[in-house]
Design an enzyme around this catalytic site. Structure first.
Site, PDB file in Angstrom:
ATOM      1  CD  GLU A 178     -18.513  -0.441 -27.885  1.00 51.86           C
ATOM      2  OE1 GLU A 178     -18.766   0.769 -27.855  1.00 51.86           O
ATOM      3  OE2 GLU A 178     -18.563  -1.130 -28.931  1.00 51.86           O
TER       4      GLU A 178
ATOM      5  CG  HIS B   6     -16.867  -4.760 -30.673  1.00 50.74           C
ATOM      6  ND1 HIS B   6     -16.414  -4.114 -31.803  1.00 50.74           N
ATOM      7  CD2 HIS B   6     -17.943  -4.040 -30.247  1.00 50.74           C
ATOM      8  CE1 HIS B   6     -17.166  -3.060 -32.043  1.00 50.74           C
ATOM      9  NE2 HIS B   6     -18.119  -2.990 -31.117  1.00 50.74           N
TER      10      HIS B   6
ATOM     11  CG  HIS C 135     -23.025  -2.230 -31.288  1.00 47.67           C
ATOM     12  ND1 HIS C 135     -23.056  -1.239 -30.320  1.00 47.67           N
ATOM     13  CD2 HIS C 135     -21.710  -2.434 -31.561  1.00 47.67           C
ATOM     14  CE1 HIS C 135     -21.815  -0.870 -30.043  1.00 47.67           C
ATOM     15  NE2 HIS C 135     -20.979  -1.579 -30.787  1.00 47.67           N
TER      16      HIS C 135
END
Length: 144
Positions: free
Chosen positions: A136, A87, A8
């Site tokens: 992440e 992110h 994502h």
């Protein structure tokens, strides 16, 4: 370290309902989850699905809204009142091995692995060590 699937892209927003309207009405999103609170992270999140590419799920857009002024993204929103990309998130098969590999390369891992919005272990790597992007790292969900 082997690059895993892009799971994502995190996007900070001052209003998840307004962002849902944008992704549905402007971008044509048809699969949007119900927003939910993650009090331990100080955020409310909502996932917008992009179309699947073959047998794997499509990449998601993670809408992130602060849960008050103590939220770790409150400062981001103060600097970027309209919100924006926060992110990117890549999957790895083993979170602890990935953390060790990043640390062995001298990358600054921000905290210990913890449960993220998908219910799997995650950690972040400092943007100064990742080409300017907060990154992440997420353990691949077991249902994949």
């Amino acid at each position: 370290m082997k690059l895993g699937r892009l799971n994502h892209i995190g996007v900070v927003t001052p209003s998840i309902p307004d962002s849902i309207d944008h992704w549905r009405d402007v971008m044509g999103a048809t699969s949007i989850c119900e927003p939910f609170d993650l009090p331990a992270q100080g955020v409310k999140v909502c996932f917008v699905d992009t179309p699947a590419d073959g047998p794997t799920n499509g990449t998601q857009i993670e809408l992130i809204e602060p849960l008050g002024e103590d939220s770790p993204i409150h400062g981001f929103l103060a600097k970027n009142p309209l919100g924006g990309q926060h992110h990117i998130c890549f999957e790895v098969p083993d979170i602890h091995s990935a953390k060790s590999e990043f640390e062995a390369m001298g990358k600054r891992v921000l905290g210990e692995p913890r449960i993220g919005a998908h219910g799997t272990l995650i950690f972040f790597v400092h943007p100064k060590d990742m080409g300017g992007m907060l990154t992440e790292i997420m353990e691949t969900p077991k249902d994949h």
